[in-house]
Motif scaffolding. Structure first.
Motif, mmCIF file in Angstrom:
data_model
loop_
_atom_site.group_PDB
_atom_site.id
_atom_site.type_symbol
_atom_site.label_atom_id
_atom_site.label_comp_id
_atom_site.label_asym_id
_atom_site.label_seq_id
_atom_site.Cartn_x
_atom_site.Cartn_y
_atom_site.Cartn_z
ATOM 1 N N PHE A 1 0.665 -1.126 -0.155
ATOM 2 C CA PHE A 1 0.047 -0.048 0.029
ATOM 3 C C PHE A 1 0.819 1.390 0.038
ATOM 4 N N GLN A 2 2.074 1.158 0.368
ATOM 5 C CA GLN A 2 2.809 2.317 0.635
ATOM 6 C C GLN A 2 3.755 2.419 -0.919
ATOM 7 N N LYS A 3 3.581 1.674 -1.501
ATOM 8 C CA LYS A 3 4.457 1.675 -3.082
ATOM 9 C C LYS A 3 3.523 2.663 -3.881
ATOM 10 N N LYS A 4 4.162 3.361 -4.680
ATOM 11 C CA LYS A 4 3.486 4.528 -5.692
ATOM 12 C C LYS A 4 3.015 3.737 -6.869
ATOM 13 N N ASN A 5 3.716 2.749 -7.421
ATOM 14 C CA ASN A 5 3.558 2.108 -8.636
ATOM 15 C C ASN A 5 2.321 0.921 -8.682
ATOM 16 N N PRO A 6 1.100 1.524 -9.271
ATOM 17 C CA PRO A 6 -0.031 0.615 -9.028
ATOM 18 C C PRO A 6 0.288 -0.624 -9.925
ATOM 19 N N GLU B 1 1.591 -7.783 -7.218
ATOM 20 C CA GLU B 1 2.163 -8.463 -6.157
ATOM 21 C C GLU B 1 0.498 -8.931 -5.479
ATOM 22 N N LEU B 2 -0.348 -8.152 -5.529
ATOM 23 C CA LEU B 2 -1.916 -8.508 -4.927
ATOM 24 C C LEU B 2 -2.406 -9.859 -5.592
ATOM 25 N N SER B 3 -1.987 -9.831 -6.958
ATOM 26 C CA SER B 3 -2.215 -11.110 -7.854
ATOM 27 C C SER B 3 -1.601 -12.364 -7.297
ATOM 28 N N ALA B 4 -0.424 -12.253 -7.017
ATOM 29 C CA ALA B 4 0.356 -13.093 -6.477
ATOM 30 C C ALA B 4 -0.152 -13.608 -5.149
ATOM 31 N N LYS C 1 -3.249 -13.328 -3.834
ATOM 32 C CA LYS C 1 -4.483 -14.010 -4.070
ATOM 33 C C LYS C 1 -4.153 -15.203 -4.692
ATOM 34 N N PHE C 2 -3.319 -15.634 -5.497
ATOM 35 C CA PHE C 2 -2.888 -17.011 -6.267
ATOM 36 C C PHE C 2 -2.265 -17.848 -5.123
ATOM 37 N N GLN C 3 -1.625 -17.262 -4.194
ATOM 38 C CA GLN C 3 -1.247 -18.068 -2.903
ATOM 39 C C GLN C 3 -2.361 -18.563 -2.063
ATOM 40 N N TYR C 4 -3.367 -17.614 -1.701
ATOM 41 C CA TYR C 4 -4.550 -18.106 -1.040
ATOM 42 C C TYR C 4 -5.314 -19.168 -1.692
ATOM 43 N N GLN C 5 -5.534 -18.935 -2.951
ATOM 44 C CA GLN C 5 -6.171 -19.963 -3.701
ATOM 45 C C GLN C 5 -5.657 -21.387 -3.513
ATOM 46 N N SER C 6 -4.459 -21.306 -3.673
ATOM 47 C CA SER C 6 -3.434 -22.474 -3.548
ATOM 48 C C SER C 6 -3.774 -23.010 -2.214
ATOM 49 N N LEU C 7 -3.533 -22.373 -1.499
ATOM 50 C CA LEU C 7 -3.700 -23.037 -0.147
ATOM 51 C C LEU C 7 -5.196 -23.497 0.215
ATOM 52 N N CYS C 8 -5.969 -22.744 -0.259
ATOM 53 C CA CYS C 8 -7.624 -23.063 -0.070
ATOM 54 C C CYS C 8 -7.732 -24.667 -0.855
#
Length: 91
Positions: A12-17, A23-26, A28-35
């Motif tokens: 959230f502190q980073k300027k580059n969206p 990173e948010l997508s990564a 999300k992928f980790q969360y889905q993998s764990l699920c």
């Protein structure tokens, strides 16, 4: 989990969206993998619980039938049995 929260705070502190979204997508992928990994465990746990409940119910019925046949009375539940029953509402 704490590390993931810290990672999100840094994102959230980073300027580059674009970087943020990648990173948010990564994450999300980790969360889905764990699920996906834990879903079979949850299913197996539920099946195990059902089998245990069925076995306990069958055992209780056999005990009750034996008590009826021998004219014995069912004693009140012990604290341990009450605790077990509270964790297994299917009984």
């Amino acid at each position: 989990m704490k590390a993931e929260v810290h990672k999100l705070e840094l994102m959230f502190q980073k300027k580059n969206p674009v970087t943020f979204l990648k990173e948010l997508s990564a994450i999300k992928f980790q969360y889905q993998s764990l699920c996906a990994c834990f879903k079979p465990v949850a299913v197996e746990q539920k099946e195990s619980k059902s089998c245990i409940c069925a076995a306990v119910n069958k055992t209780m019925n056999v005990i009750q039938n034996l008590q009826k046949q021998t004219d014995l009375e069912l004693s009140p539940l012990t604290e341990e049995e009450k605790t077990l029953k509270s964790h297994m509402p299917d009984l």
